[in-house]
Design an enzyme around this catalytic site. Sequence first.
Site, PDB file in Angstrom:
ATOM      1  N   ASP A 565       1.185  -1.314  -0.119  1.00 51.81           N
ATOM      2  CA  ASP A 565      -0.038  -0.950  -0.390  1.00 51.81           C
ATOM      3  C   ASP A 565       0.723   1.142   0.184  1.00 51.81           C
ATOM      4  OD1 ASP A 565      -0.104  -1.849   2.262  1.00 51.81           O
ATOM      5  OD2 ASP A 565      -0.205  -0.296   3.053  1.00 51.81           O
ATOM      6  N   GLU A 761      12.617   2.603   7.270  1.00 51.96           N
ATOM      7  CA  GLU A 761      11.702   1.615   6.478  1.00 51.96           C
ATOM      8  C   GLU A 761      11.373   1.730   5.198  1.00 51.96           C
ATOM      9  OE1 GLU A 761       7.294   3.930   6.102  1.00 51.96           O
ATOM     10  OE2 GLU A 761       6.531   2.191   6.015  1.00 51.96           O
TER      11      GLU A 761
HETATM   12  O1  LIG Z   1      -1.695   3.178   8.052  1.00 56.39           O
HETATM   13  C1  LIG Z   1      -1.504   3.291   6.230  1.00 56.39           C
HETATM   14  C2  LIG Z   1      -1.189   1.908   6.030  1.00 56.39           C
HETATM   15  O2  LIG Z   1       0.221   1.697   6.827  1.00 56.39           O
HETATM   16  C3  LIG Z   1       0.993   0.287   6.962  1.00 56.39           C
HETATM   17  O3  LIG Z   1       1.451  -0.537   5.938  1.00 56.39           O
HETATM   18  C4  LIG Z   1       2.172   0.380   5.776  1.00 56.39           C
HETATM   19  O4  LIG Z   1       3.194  -0.067   7.125  1.00 56.39           O
HETATM   20  C5  LIG Z   1       3.030  -1.960   7.437  1.00 56.39           C
HETATM   21  C6  LIG Z   1       3.888  -2.260   8.082  1.00 56.39           C
HETATM   22  O5  LIG Z   1       5.457  -1.827   8.157  1.00 56.39           O
HETATM   23  C7  LIG Z   1       3.401  -2.602   6.352  1.00 56.39           C
HETATM   24  O6  LIG Z   1       2.941  -3.552   6.541  1.00 56.39           O
HETATM   25  C8  LIG Z   1       3.028  -2.401   5.040  1.00 56.39           C
HETATM   26  O7  LIG Z   1       3.597  -3.006   3.941  1.00 56.39           O
HETATM   27  C9  LIG Z   1       2.922  -0.490   4.700  1.00 56.39           C
HETATM   28  O8  LIG Z   1       2.801  -0.591   3.167  1.00 56.39           O
HETATM   29  C10 LIG Z   1      -0.456  -1.084   6.644  1.00 56.39           C
HETATM   30  O9  LIG Z   1      -0.347  -1.915   6.378  1.00 56.39           O
HETATM   31  C11 LIG Z   1      -1.680  -0.607   5.946  1.00 56.39           C
HETATM   32  O10 LIG Z   1      -2.470  -1.030   6.242  1.00 56.39           O
HETATM   33  C12 LIG Z   1      -1.765   1.111   6.162  1.00 56.39           C
HETATM   34  O11 LIG Z   1      -3.005   1.409   5.600  1.00 56.39           O
END
Ligand SMILES: OC[C@H]1O[C@H](O[C@H]2O[C@H](CO)[C@@H](O)[C@H](O)[C@H]2O)[C@H](O)[C@@H](O)[C@@H]1O
Length: 838
Positions: A565, A761
């Site tokens: 995402d 990140e």
């Molecule tokens: O809050 C926005 C989005 O954040 C997350 O996605 C991002 O962080 C996660 C944790 O590190 C990671 O798993 C993911 O790949 C990243 O894109 C969350 O997972 C989303 O659902 C959320 O909408």
Amino acid sequence: MVDLTTHPLTSPSDSKPMSVRPRRSSSQTSPIDPPMLVLRSPRGSQGSALDYASSPTGGHRRTSSQTSPHDTSEPLSFRNYRRRTSSQSSHSSVDGKEPNSAQRPRRMSSLKDSFDPFSTAEIYYGPATDPRKQKKSHKLNRTRTMSVFGNTSDSKRFTQSQYHLQRRGSEDDSYLSSKGNRRFFIEDVDRTLDELLKSEDTDSNFQITIEDTGPKVIKVGTANSNGYKYVNVRGTYMLSNLLQELTIAKSFGRHQIILDEARINENPVNRLARLIATQFWNNLTRRIDLNNIGEIARDSKVDTPGAQNPRVYVPYNCPDQYEFYIQASQMHPSLKLEVEYLPKNITPEYVKSINETPGLLALAMEEHVNPSTGEKTLIGYPYAVPGGRFNELYGWDSYMMALGLLENNKIDVARGMVEHFIFEIEHYGKILNANRSYYLCRSQPPFLTDMALQIYRKTGGDSNPNAVDLVKRAFVAAIKEYKTVWTASPRLDPETGLSCYHPNGLGVPPETEADHFDSILVCFMKKYNLSREGFIEKYNNGEIKEPALDEFFLHDRGVRESGHDTTYRFEGVCAYLATIDLNSLLYKYERDIADVIEKFFDNEYHDPLDNSVTDAQHWRDLAEKRKNNITKYMWDEETGFFFDYNVVARQRTSYESATTFWALWAGLATEEQAKIMVEKALPPLEMLGGIVACTERSRGPLSIQRPSRQWDYPYGWAPHQILAWQGLCEYGYVAVATRLAYRWLYIMTKAFVDYNGIVVEKYDVTRGTDPHRVEAEYGNQGADFKGVATEGFGWVNASYVLGLKYMNNHARRALGACIPPIPFFQSLKASERKLYSV
Ligand SMILES: OC[C@H]1O[C@H](O[C@H]2O[C@H](CO)[C@@H](O)[C@H](O)[C@H]2O)[C@H](O)[C@@H](O)[C@@H]1O
Ligand SMILES: [Ca+2]
């Protein structure tokens, strides 16, 4: 059978790469090798304080303007003279024997030699090293008060010389000539911090980076002279390490410290690896108990009035946990912890109804008996959070972190995360995107089978009954997940037998940044003449019906389930895509389940879920079928990519994504396909800093209406690197993996050195300078710290630990000196180039 072999490069206990001969070339040194070190000009230059000038042939020359970090700004001949004379007069006798005690300068004997300069902060800044806590007889007998002064460059210092001379003795020659035992005495940590920041943090962000334009030099008292004499500390890297160490010392309540020079000019590769192993993982680890739940429940993502108090949601059939949280809230009334049961049937409508009152979802706990009172209580299994705004247990982040945690022997944390996933599948029906109420409807890329096997191997395999027990329980859960989540409606496409990221859910995801959907919503806001908040409220509660938006958010939920995402690869179409990512992972599940049924279930698995009985062959057949379908629908020999397949349009897509390498990781590609991938798909994805998320041509042009997305070009992500390295190794392309790993470790190390120890990140893998700067979506995580980075970022920490396994000593030294990939590869002897396939 379960494959008990591990990575082709190493055995589990062997962290040294095989088949790579450590060598030190005359042209490459570590950053603590003064002859090769250079001081960067403060601004405008492209790199760090630790930089090299490359010769056209790839060798590295020191230029006349370059100096070592210990440079005292004196003419070289003078410095050599003083070193020689001082060592003759004080530190060693002429015949090389140790001087007797009467000859030695006065030292702080109680603090003298007992501490490892690289010990953990708890030890290093603990009471045993506190000068103020030393016995009276050992107390310092000092006459001056400033530990740092002269916050100006040497060129300016004479204007203030009177002031300085009153406060500090001369430069400490004995310090400069002493080897291996150089220490600073910081008499006043607070004041030193203030002065350091005032002088060197010119953009006032509480970090010392290559963008600051300070003098890049300060004077620090030496421990040898009890702080009376000084030496210069120079350059961004050492100054920022000084800032970090002072910040940590302060957090331990220290007012005075003895600081080893070795701790602030440590080779950056060693420093980062050490911090990850000893600090970052610890700071990312959570373990719920009665006292810390308030902190653990904290969530910065949602800001509704109902999100002000911490809240925990407990599965309807976990009364013990409910009692536990009630007890915690009663013990700490000021926390205002709210505890709620979830309904038995968790529907999308219910999940939407609690969007305004979000909460942490309960995880697995074990019983704990207090040995002194005999009292029983619950305690959570440990787990690691990704970091930054992500303060909860994530799905695929946990797998990536587990790989790094296992490498650093943090086995309990990795094991705890498997316990949580088993619990989540049992109580929430899936491994959740993360354990917050607004994630209840969706999952993330599935890695449970491999995660459980990695832990089983690391914890003694068959010889450890607990390891066997965990692997069996994890596979029972994984089989349920496979059947009820990934190969059931709506995720399964019956026509192709392939699966899509297609979660259910309703409304606008509340955890995204407020303006995230503006480019989509703005025309609807205009149409209804409503503010963003007004429109979202009416759309969410059903007063406004917009089928086009429903369709958009269906795919958006898929995007978030995919973990990618967001990306233009998926926007407006994700739920209809059988992705190479997901289907590779499911192929791996099928293979792993077959092996485990054969080994641990006597090749006969009775599934209470549907009363079926299956054997290994059944699962191998499923895997074979999936492999054939993946080849049929996704493989494109001409470009060397496995592309996603649109099950509604019945068409293969052409978006070139780094996830094509997951086919190698899962082992589903043929040798011939692997060869074609390396020849054709890899080159457009290989950037300065490793593998980019997708090619620039696939992403397409950007504009205000089409802003940058974080899972697209030019950004690179740790999980993509890790899986590509491992996949390439599976097929014998160890050298290619090593080359890619060098690239990734290079940008990580470069940012770490230049930007105050930063670990973020994701990175812009096309940029040699400030690769951590990412403006897309919610920006970068891990960059927002004052003084010192304390946690890095989960999967990026893991990638560093894992990437280093590919590096021989020569490469580690080159990384430590921030030698960019191309000059590094070009400087290699012909015989060594094959180690990187260059
Ligand atoms: O809050 C926005 C989005 O954040 C997350 O996605 C991002 O962080 C996660 C944790 O590190 C990671 O798993 C993911 O790949 C990243 O894109 C969350 O997972 C989303 O659902 C959320 O909408
Ligand atoms: Ca700064």
